[in-house]
Design a protein around this motif. Structure first.
Motif, mmCIF file in Angstrom:
data_model
loop_
_atom_site.group_PDB
_atom_site.id
_atom_site.type_symbol
_atom_site.label_atom_id
_atom_site.label_comp_id
_atom_site.label_asym_id
_atom_site.label_seq_id
_atom_site.Cartn_x
_atom_site.Cartn_y
_atom_site.Cartn_z
ATOM 1 N N ARG A 219 0.855 -1.196 0.000
ATOM 2 C CA ARG A 219 0.000 0.000 0.000
ATOM 3 C C ARG A 219 0.888 1.243 0.000
ATOM 4 N N ILE A 220 0.540 2.199 -0.862
ATOM 5 C CA ILE A 220 1.334 3.406 -1.036
ATOM 6 C C ILE A 220 0.441 4.626 -0.830
ATOM 7 N N VAL A 221 0.929 5.569 -0.033
ATOM 8 C CA VAL A 221 0.259 6.852 0.155
ATOM 9 C C VAL A 221 1.114 7.918 -0.509
ATOM 10 N N GLY A 222 0.526 8.686 -1.418
ATOM 11 C CA GLY A 222 1.216 9.793 -2.063
ATOM 12 C C GLY A 222 0.852 11.092 -1.378
ATOM 13 N N LEU A 223 1.862 11.825 -0.913
ATOM 14 C CA LEU A 223 1.651 13.082 -0.195
ATOM 15 C C LEU A 223 2.257 14.212 -1.008
ATOM 16 N N ARG A 224 1.482 15.259 -1.227
ATOM 17 C CA ARG A 224 1.963 16.414 -1.986
ATOM 18 C C ARG A 224 1.410 17.691 -1.366
ATOM 19 N N ALA A 225 2.297 18.627 -1.034
ATOM 20 C CA ALA A 225 1.906 19.930 -0.475
ATOM 21 C C ALA A 225 0.975 19.769 0.725
ATOM 22 N N GLY A 226 1.258 18.754 1.550
ATOM 23 C CA GLY A 226 0.508 18.584 2.785
ATOM 24 C C GLY A 226 -0.843 17.912 2.647
ATOM 25 N N VAL A 227 -1.131 17.374 1.469
ATOM 26 C CA VAL A 227 -2.429 16.746 1.212
ATOM 27 C C VAL A 227 -2.191 15.337 0.672
ATOM 28 N N VAL A 228 -3.040 14.398 1.065
ATOM 29 C CA VAL A 228 -2.955 13.046 0.512
ATOM 30 C C VAL A 228 -3.465 13.070 -0.924
ATOM 31 N N ALA A 229 -2.556 12.839 -1.874
ATOM 32 C CA ALA A 229 -2.924 12.840 -3.289
ATOM 33 C C ALA A 229 -3.558 11.513 -3.691
ATOM 34 N N PHE A 230 -3.062 10.421 -3.105
ATOM 35 C CA PHE A 230 -3.684 9.114 -3.335
ATOM 36 C C PHE A 230 -3.298 8.170 -2.207
ATOM 37 N N ASP A 231 -4.093 7.155 -2.018
ATOM 38 C CA ASP A 231 -3.866 6.100 -1.033
ATOM 39 C C ASP A 231 -4.343 4.816 -1.698
ATOM 40 N N LEU A 232 -3.385 4.049 -2.256
ATOM 41 C CA LEU A 232 -3.740 2.973 -3.169
ATOM 42 C C LEU A 232 -2.882 1.736 -2.959
ATOM 43 N N PRO A 233 -3.380 0.567 -3.396
ATOM 44 C CA PRO A 233 -2.495 -0.591 -3.496
ATOM 45 C C PRO A 233 -1.347 -0.275 -4.441
ATOM 46 N N ALA A 234 -0.182 -0.829 -4.168
ATOM 47 C CA ALA A 234 0.998 -0.535 -4.987
ATOM 48 C C ALA A 234 0.761 -0.838 -6.459
ATOM 49 N N ALA A 235 -0.008 -1.872 -6.749
ATOM 50 C CA ALA A 235 -0.246 -2.259 -8.132
ATOM 51 C C ALA A 235 -0.997 -1.197 -8.918
ATOM 52 N N GLN A 236 -1.684 -0.297 -8.229
ATOM 53 C CA GLN A 236 -2.447 0.759 -8.900
ATOM 54 C C GLN A 236 -1.690 2.082 -9.005
ATOM 55 N N VAL A 237 -0.480 2.129 -8.471
ATOM 56 C CA VAL A 237 0.324 3.354 -8.546
ATOM 57 C C VAL A 237 1.110 3.304 -9.857
ATOM 58 N N ASP A 238 0.559 3.937 -10.870
ATOM 59 C CA ASP A 238 1.151 3.866 -12.204
ATOM 60 C C ASP A 238 1.976 5.116 -12.508
ATOM 61 N N ALA A 239 2.561 5.130 -13.700
ATOM 62 C CA ALA A 239 3.440 6.229 -14.102
ATOM 63 C C ALA A 239 2.714 7.560 -14.131
ATOM 64 N N ALA A 240 1.456 7.568 -14.548
ATOM 65 C CA ALA A 240 0.707 8.826 -14.619
ATOM 66 C C ALA A 240 0.499 9.415 -13.237
ATOM 67 N N ARG A 241 0.178 8.579 -12.258
ATOM 68 C CA ARG A 241 -0.015 9.087 -10.887
ATOM 69 C C ARG A 241 1.295 9.621 -10.317
ATOM 70 N N LEU A 242 2.391 8.919 -10.595
ATOM 71 C CA LEU A 242 3.683 9.375 -10.083
ATOM 72 C C LEU A 242 4.104 10.690 -10.743
ATOM 73 N N ALA A 243 3.857 10.807 -12.040
ATOM 74 C CA ALA A 243 4.206 12.048 -12.731
ATOM 75 C C ALA A 243 3.424 13.222 -12.169
ATOM 76 N N ALA A 244 2.153 13.008 -11.847
ATOM 77 C CA ALA A 244 1.348 14.079 -11.256
ATOM 78 C C ALA A 244 1.821 14.404 -9.842
ATOM 79 N N LEU A 245 2.188 13.369 -9.072
ATOM 80 C CA LEU A 245 2.631 13.580 -7.694
ATOM 81 C C LEU A 245 3.915 14.392 -7.653
ATOM 82 N N TYR A 246 4.820 14.136 -8.595
ATOM 83 C CA TYR A 246 6.129 14.792 -8.602
ATOM 84 C C TYR A 246 6.220 15.911 -9.648
#
Length: 277
Positions: A219-246
């Protein structure tokens, strides 16, 4: 140990005005669950860990351990509650002239009496336990070395070995790989996740190394600017979500020579290496 944050707002006291503030954080970890938190620098990951360690009081919202709000407890009960947690900071607070065995056994202190704690400074109370903890990080031969004779990566692994000695139901591990090479990083995460699973310990870790987070956590939680951007199973954390997070922080995400994110399939987990800072 179960951990719940509901509607939490917080700012670290040392943070400059205008820096990341945690806002409306909802995070729930079941007992024994393992979760990695990722996100760009300044996202609030370390502040989140200090909240989870009951060392920083939320400005709004509620934090609870097994449904107990630590900030409703008296001083003695709050100290006992903190003794049920273990926070491993990115830079472990290891006195430079201390022996490694003493540094590792410091993890036991919440469960020891004052007399036993003082005696262990001169006659280490559980040498074999400390040696076994260090062995998980390939450091058993450093048992009686002085901390100031260790490299930065060795000191970081000593700090992680200390967690294995702690009488804790929740491990909070903040950026444990910043001084480690990829091989040591894999070894450290395998030890932490494997032993946490074996002992039924809840594990929350912040990581810059996205590839390591995806490989070792379900399970991966993406945090950006103090807000939870996503909270997902690792298998659902794709390149598009990572590009948006970073976004605007791409240099922290993709290592030199790695494929660009727009070249990856939109549903594929990104096999990337992080640049530690």
């Amino acid at each position: 140990m179960r951990l719940d944050l509901r509607g939490v707002h917080a700012r670290h006291p040392s943070a400059p005005r205008g820096s990341a503030v945690l806002r409306s954080i909802d995070l729930h970890l079941a007992s024994g669950e393992q979760v990695a938190v990722i996100g760009p620098s300044g996202a609030g990951k370390t502040t989140l860990m200090e909240l989870a360690a009951a060392s920083l009081r939320p400005g709004e919202g509620r934090i609870a351990f097994d449904e107990t709000d630590p900030w409703t407890l008296g001083a003695a009960a709050l100290k006992r509650q903190r003794g049920r947690l273990f926070l491993a900071p990115q830079t472990p607070p290891l006195p430079p002239r201390q022996r490694v065995v003493t540094a590792v056994l410091a993890g036991c202190l919440p469960g020891w009496s004052l007399a036993r704690s003082l005696r262990s400074l001169f006659y280490p109370a559980d040498i074999e336990g400390a040696r076994a903890a260090l062995a998980h990080f390939d450091l058993a031969e450093k048992l009686f070395a002085r901390v100031d004779r260790l490299s930065g990566g060795e000191r970081q692994r000593v700090g992680l070995a200390r967690a294995l000695m702690a009488p804790a139901g929740l491990w909070l591990i903040d950026e444990p790989l910043s001084a480690l090479d990829p091989t040591r990083s894999r070894q450290a995460l395998a030890a932490l996740t494997g032993l946490a699973r074996e002992r039924g310990i809840t594990l929350l870790a912040t990581l810059h190394q996205v590839d390591m987070a995806l490989a070792h956590f379900d399970r991966i939680v993406g945090l950006r600017a103090g807000v939870v951007a996503f909270d997902l199973p690792a298998a659902q954390v794709d390149a598009a979500r990572l590009a948006a997070l970073y976004a605007q922080h791409e240099a922290e995400l993709v290592s030199p020579g790695a494929p660009p994110f727009d070249a990856l399939p939109p549903t594929a987990a990104a096999p990337v290496l992080m640049q530690c800072r």
